[in-house]
Design an enzyme around this catalytic site. Structure first.
Site, PDB file in Angstrom:
ATOM      1  N   HIS A   7      28.876 -10.439   0.937  1.00  0.00           N
ATOM      2  CA  HIS A   7      27.553 -11.067   0.769  1.00  0.00           C
ATOM      3  C   HIS A   7      27.452 -11.912  -0.491  1.00  0.00           C
ATOM      4  O   HIS A   7      26.938 -13.026  -0.467  1.00  0.00           O
ATOM      5  CB  HIS A   7      26.445 -10.007   0.784  1.00  0.00           C
ATOM      6  CG  HIS A   7      26.413  -9.221   2.050  1.00  0.00           C
ATOM      7  ND1 HIS A   7      27.090  -8.033   2.190  1.00  0.00           N
ATOM      8  CD2 HIS A   7      25.818  -9.473   3.239  1.00  0.00           C
ATOM      9  CE1 HIS A   7      26.911  -7.573   3.416  1.00  0.00           C
ATOM     10  NE2 HIS A   7      26.148  -8.418   4.079  1.00  0.00           N
ATOM     11  N   GLU A  83      27.552  -4.525  -4.173  1.00  0.00           N
ATOM     12  CA  GLU A  83      28.720  -5.393  -4.346  1.00  0.00           C
ATOM     13  C   GLU A  83      28.949  -5.744  -5.824  1.00  0.00           C
ATOM     14  O   GLU A  83      30.101  -5.892  -6.254  1.00  0.00           O
ATOM     15  CB  GLU A  83      28.573  -6.641  -3.463  1.00  0.00           C
ATOM     16  CG  GLU A  83      28.594  -6.251  -1.980  1.00  0.00           C
ATOM     17  CD  GLU A  83      28.596  -7.404  -0.992  1.00  0.00           C
ATOM     18  OE1 GLU A  83      28.643  -7.118   0.224  1.00  0.00           O
ATOM     19  OE2 GLU A  83      28.528  -8.587  -1.403  1.00  0.00           O
ATOM     20  N   ARG A 171      -2.899  -6.613  -0.221  1.00  0.00           N
ATOM     21  CA  ARG A 171      -3.500  -7.946  -0.172  1.00  0.00           C
ATOM     22  C   ARG A 171      -4.181  -8.064   1.189  1.00  0.00           C
ATOM     23  O   ARG A 171      -3.535  -7.935   2.219  1.00  0.00           O
ATOM     24  CB  ARG A 171      -2.436  -9.030  -0.347  1.00  0.00           C
ATOM     25  CG  ARG A 171      -1.983  -9.204  -1.788  1.00  0.00           C
ATOM     26  CD  ARG A 171      -1.038 -10.383  -1.943  1.00  0.00           C
ATOM     27  NE  ARG A 171      -0.917 -10.773  -3.326  1.00  0.00           N
ATOM     28  CZ  ARG A 171      -0.051 -10.244  -4.202  1.00  0.00           C
ATOM     29  NH1 ARG A 171       0.780  -9.305  -3.803  1.00  0.00           N
ATOM     30  NH2 ARG A 171      -0.032 -10.664  -5.450  1.00  0.00           N
ATOM     31  N   ARG A 226      -4.266  -8.512 -10.439  1.00  0.00           N
ATOM     32  CA  ARG A 226      -4.903  -8.002  -9.238  1.00  0.00           C
ATOM     33  C   ARG A 226      -6.284  -7.396  -9.480  1.00  0.00           C
ATOM     34  O   ARG A 226      -6.998  -7.108  -8.534  1.00  0.00           O
ATOM     35  CB  ARG A 226      -3.961  -6.979  -8.575  1.00  0.00           C
ATOM     36  CG  ARG A 226      -2.628  -7.587  -8.115  1.00  0.00           C
ATOM     37  CD  ARG A 226      -2.838  -8.597  -7.024  1.00  0.00           C
ATOM     38  NE  ARG A 226      -3.654  -8.049  -5.980  1.00  0.00           N
ATOM     39  CZ  ARG A 226      -3.221  -7.213  -5.036  1.00  0.00           C
ATOM     40  NH1 ARG A 226      -1.943  -6.872  -4.997  1.00  0.00           N
ATOM     41  NH2 ARG A 226      -4.042  -6.744  -4.125  1.00  0.00           N
TER      42      ARG A 226
HETATM   43  O1  LIG Z   1       1.706  -9.730  -7.192  1.00  0.00           O
HETATM   44  C1  LIG Z   1       2.934  -9.856  -7.218  1.00  0.00           C
HETATM   45  C2  LIG Z   1       3.561 -10.897  -7.937  1.00  0.00           C
HETATM   46  C3  LIG Z   1       4.920 -11.005  -7.893  1.00  0.00           C
HETATM   47  N1  LIG Z   1       5.634 -10.122  -7.171  1.00  0.00           N
HETATM   48  C4  LIG Z   1       5.056  -9.119  -6.486  1.00  0.00           C
HETATM   49  O2  LIG Z   1       5.745  -8.334  -5.818  1.00  0.00           O
HETATM   50  N2  LIG Z   1       3.712  -9.015  -6.529  1.00  0.00           N
END
Ligand SMILES: O=c1cc[nH]c(=O)[nH]1
Ligand SMILES: O=P(O)(O)O[C@H]1O[C@H](CO)[C@@H](O)[C@H]1O
Length: 260
Positions: A7, A83, A171, A226
């Site tokens: 890979h 790897e 989300r 968030r």
């Molecule tokens: O909110 C985010 C931003 C970057 N990466 C993630 O996994 N979540």
């Protein structure tokens, strides 16, 4: 015989005279390229197989470094890490991006993961679900020390490392349907458990490090807040990631094995 790993697309012999034992591992191939070309000299492209771009070069102090790509998520990370260990890498620092779930962890700053809540399917193929996903303590201190030296804002703490960017990180705005019951309210629950951030690779990396016997740590630039909104704050993305890169580079340059 120079066996190229399937890979990652290169083998030990591709390193030449100065094989690296340290790798900086990014989710994004462009980040691996950026790190190599901005911070290393005598840079060589090792492979671009499947977007898993890898570069080898020398830090200013002459130490050899590998800049590799994990791809997004635990499954791809598990393959690449497996790897990298086979080609002789003994220390992996993930240089990532993440979303903060805490008010005091601002966009543009960085999170150094001390341990991860690992909600990742791939990790269950490597160790039991209860197995700790703990960063190497010496690597964690080295990253914090580097951030202090650079005067870059950082937080050390627990990361939620999950399999999905949308559903698993709660989300809801992009999908016009309810999330599964166990995911509704999960961010608030993580907040109450003093978790700092979300990302998608560190849990599996850290479990693999303990199982396979190499050192690993993780530093991520905060690109989403968030507590305010779900979106990535594009205006701050480069600053956040540059901060994480600088910390990782300094830690790699100054790294000394604490014991043999
Ligand atoms: O909110 C985010 C931003 C970057 N990466 C993630 O996994 N979540
Ligand atoms: O910026 P990277 O290193 O890819 O890390 C984060 O960004 C991706 C999601 O946007 C996931 O891989 C997550 O862990």
């Amino acid at each position: 015989m120079n066996a190229k790993l399937y890979h990652i697309g290169f083998g030990r012999d591709d390193f030449g005279e100065t094989p690296p034992s340290i790798a900086l591992l990014s989710g994004d191939p462009e980040r691996a390229k950026l790190i190599a070309h901005s911070y290393l000299h005598s840079v060589r492209l090792l492979s671009e197989n499947r977007g898993l771009n890898s570069y080898a070069g020398l830090l200013p102090n002459g130490r050899s470094l590998l800049c590799a790509t994990s791809g997004m998520g635990a499954s791809s990370t598990s393959i690449v890490v497996h790897e990298l260990v086979q080609v002789g890498i003994r220390l992996i620092i993930r240089v990532g991006s993440c979303g903060s779930i805490r008010e005091h962890v601002a966009v543009g700053s960085t999170v150094i993961t001390s341990a991860a809540l690992c909600r990742q399917g791939a990790a269950n193929d490597i160790a039991p679900i209860e197995y700790p996903a703990a960063a190497d303590p010496f690597v964690t201190v080295a990253l914090a020390h580097a951030a202090n030296t650079l005067n870059v804002k950082y937080h050390v703490g627990i990361t939620a490392s999950v399999d999905t960017f949308y559903e698993g990180q709660e989300r809801t705005q992009s999908v016009q349907r309810p999330l599964l019951r166990y995911l509704r309210g999960i961010t608030e629950e993580y907040r109450s458990l003093n978790i700092l951030n979300y990302e998608m690779e560190s849990g599996t990396l850290l479990k693999m490090a303990s199982v396979y016997g190499f050192r690993a740590g993780c530093v991520c630039g905060v690109v989403a807040q968030r507590t305010v909104k779900e979106d990535i704050v594009l205006a701050e993305k480069n600053t956040a990631i540059d901060n994480a890169i600088q910390i990782a580079i300094k830690a790699a340059e100054q790294w000394e094995e604490p014991y043999q």
